[in-house]
Design a protein around this motif. Structure first.
Motif, PDB file in Angstrom:
ATOM      1  N   GLY A  52    -133.688 -47.729  32.512  1.00 15.89           N
ATOM      2  CA  GLY A  52    -133.860 -46.393  33.755  1.00 15.89           C
ATOM      3  C   GLY A  52    -131.864 -47.102  33.286  1.00 15.89           C
ATOM      4  O   GLY A  52    -131.480 -45.615  34.098  1.00 15.89           O
ATOM      5  N   LEU A  53    -131.437 -47.184  33.849  1.00 18.19           N
ATOM      6  CA  LEU A  53    -129.489 -47.934  33.885  1.00 18.19           C
ATOM      7  C   LEU A  53    -128.851 -46.826  32.805  1.00 18.19           C
ATOM      8  O   LEU A  53    -127.524 -46.029  32.756  1.00 18.19           O
ATOM      9  CB  LEU A  53    -129.006 -48.559  33.349  1.00 18.19           C
ATOM     10  N   ALA A  55    -130.207 -43.936  31.680  1.00 12.13           N
ATOM     11  CA  ALA A  55    -130.604 -42.571  31.977  1.00 12.13           C
ATOM     12  C   ALA A  55    -129.801 -42.163  33.143  1.00 12.13           C
ATOM     13  O   ALA A  55    -129.765 -40.976  33.113  1.00 12.13           O
ATOM     14  CB  ALA A  55    -131.843 -42.499  32.032  1.00 12.13           C
ATOM     15  N   TRP A  56    -129.595 -43.059  34.156  1.00  9.48           N
ATOM     16  CA  TRP A  56    -128.965 -43.266  35.203  1.00  9.48           C
ATOM     17  C   TRP A  56    -127.236 -42.704  34.951  1.00  9.48           C
ATOM     18  O   TRP A  56    -126.949 -41.857  35.266  1.00  9.48           O
ATOM     19  CB  TRP A  56    -128.878 -43.907  36.520  1.00  9.48           C
ATOM     20  N   ALA A  57    -126.713 -43.596  34.001  1.00 13.04           N
ATOM     21  CA  ALA A  57    -125.762 -43.134  33.311  1.00 13.04           C
ATOM     22  C   ALA A  57    -125.609 -41.743  33.185  1.00 13.04           C
ATOM     23  O   ALA A  57    -124.390 -41.602  32.184  1.00 13.04           O
ATOM     24  CB  ALA A  57    -125.083 -44.399  32.399  1.00 13.04           C
ATOM     25  N   GLY A  58    -126.193 -40.853  32.562  1.00 16.43           N
ATOM     26  CA  GLY A  58    -126.106 -40.097  31.743  1.00 16.43           C
ATOM     27  C   GLY A  58    -127.136 -39.461  30.960  1.00 16.43           C
ATOM     28  O   GLY A  58    -126.575 -38.730  29.458  1.00 16.43           O
ATOM     29  N   ASP A  61    -128.195 -36.721  29.192  1.00 18.90           N
ATOM     30  CA  ASP A  61    -127.497 -35.276  29.473  1.00 18.90           C
ATOM     31  C   ASP A  61    -127.934 -34.163  27.694  1.00 18.90           C
ATOM     32  O   ASP A  61    -127.254 -33.303  28.166  1.00 18.90           O
ATOM     33  CB  ASP A  61    -126.681 -35.370  29.304  1.00 18.90           C
TER      34      ASP A  61
END
Length: 414
Positions: A52-53, A55-58, A61
């Motif tokens: 999750g972290l 994915a949240w941090a990019g 992309d």
């Protein structure tokens, strides 16, 4: 990073399900699988948080991130499957014949806090007193020690339990193994003795077993000092300790293993070996006989298996099977990569063929070697099952009946 996390999660899940047994990958595969399986809830939380972290941090992309997320989801699903398998431990124990319903209202459950924070198992539980580093054998420079786990409250003489640590006969210590079981047994009114013995290569077989026989002789004389009944002692241990547990239980009175104290009663009331080795001569589930490995020939026995197979046969529990064997409760993991589960199956089959006493067998589905070293859901349920089993035997002993287990059933391995 997301790709790396996802790949790692999937590899851990696959290794837990299909552990490697090759010479190079055996040890790292075992440790990775052991921690993955028994700490699966902790691992699942870490995997989801990490994915999750990232994915949240990019991490999403670019396409490698999406690939990593897909791998991570598969890995997390494998971890969930591992958790589900562990949750069936109670079913496995009940099918084995363990009397889980014996005194259900009066039997405290294993503390949930230990499952959340496993290192708590190294701290004595409330109501448990620990006497450390008691010398049970002293000859010249030799000083062998044990720790005693017992109820803090005084009471009548209590049943005793001998714990033998594992470590391939060359490493290990009383401070490292058997602690979840001994703490729980002490809470339930037992007196546990976590016993050290000489290790190879300094020690040469059968000095390991002789030391443990010396403990039993010491127990007969000193048990009452610690509130234990000198006439009631059971034995348990894992891995090399499982091998020694079976030998202790099956070789009572064998003069070769108690030199100088041949007349001492070294019998035990029951044995609970975890993931042990029981036959050093016949290969069976092994590529070569266990006795023919370099470890056994060079470090433990210090002699050739080919030239003296009789010495290795004398160190095999299967050599001493008889109708007079005490009750056994054999426990093994189905995914054990260090000692194949087939080793336990063939031992149980042979023991059931000759023994008049109950022989229970619990095969922990999806479990690795040494699963009980620290608390997990599976460890907690197994410990509760072992305590109920041994308590049932002790109840029969107090009633003056034969060694049987309330509700015990005889089952085949099919």
């Amino acid at each position: 990073m997301l790709l790396a996390l996802g790949a790692a999660a999937l590899l851990l899940a696959l290794n837990a399900r299909l552990p490697r047994r090759g010479l190079v990958l055996l040890v790292p595969s075992f440790f990775a699988g052991w921690l993955t399986i028994e700490l699966a809830p902790h691992l699942l939380a870490a995997e989801l948080a990490g994915l999750g972290l990232a994915a949240w941090a990019g991490g999403l992309d670019a396409w490698p991130g999406w690939a990593g997320l897909a791998l991570g989801v598969l890995g997390a699903a494998g971890t969930v499957e591992t958790i589900i398998a562990a949750r069936r431990t109670t079913v496995t124990l009940r099918d084995s014949g363990a009397p889980l319903d014996l005194d259900p209202e009066g039997a405290p459950r294993y503390p949930r806090a230990h499952l959340v924070v496993p290192p708590l198992c190294f701290i004595p539980r409330r109501g448990v007193k620990v006497d450390r580093n008691i010398v049970y054998r002293e000859e010249g420079r030799l000083r062998l020690k044990l720790d005693v786990y017992r109820p803090a409250a005084e009471g009548r003489l209590r049943p005793g339990l001998m714990q033998i640590h594992g470590g391939a006969w060359v490493i290990g210590d009383k401070r490292e193994q058997g602690l979840p079981l001994l703490n729980h047994m002490a809470v339930q009114g037992w007196v546990g003795f976590n016993v050290n013995y000489r290790l190879s290569p300094r020690a040469t077989w059968p000095e390991h077993l002789i030391d443990l026989k010396h403990f039993i002789a010491w127990y007969r004389e000193h048990a009452t000092e610690y509130g234990a009944d000198p006439d009631f002692l059971c034995v348990t241990g894992g891995s090399a300790g499982g091998h020694l547990t079976a030998l202790v239980a099956l070789t009572a009175g064998v003069a070769e293993f108690q030199p100088g104290f041949e007349d001492v009663d070294t019998s035990v009331r029951a044995a609970v070996p975890f993931y042990g080795v029981y036959d050093l001569v016949e290969p069976g589930p092994w590529p070569i006989p266990m006795g023919a490995t370099g470890l056994m020939q060079k470090m433990v026995f210090k002699q050739s298996f080919r030239e003296n197979p009789e010495a290795f046969a004398k160190a095999s529990p299967v050599t001493y099977l008889s109708e007079d064997a005490p009750p056994f409760f054999v426990i093994h993991g189905s995914k054990d990569s260090l000692i194949p589960v087939a080793e336990a199956r063939r031992f149980v089959e042979r023991l059931r063929d000759v023994s008049k006493a109950p022989v229970l067998y619990a095969e922990m589905q999806g479990s690795q070697h040494a699963f009980d070293v620290f608390p997990s859901y599976r460890t907690a349920r197994v410990i509760e099952g072992v305590e109920r089993y041994l308590t049932g035997l002790h109840r029969k002993y107090r009633e003056g009946g034969p060694p049987s287990v309330p509700g015990e059933v005889t089952r085949s391995l099919g």
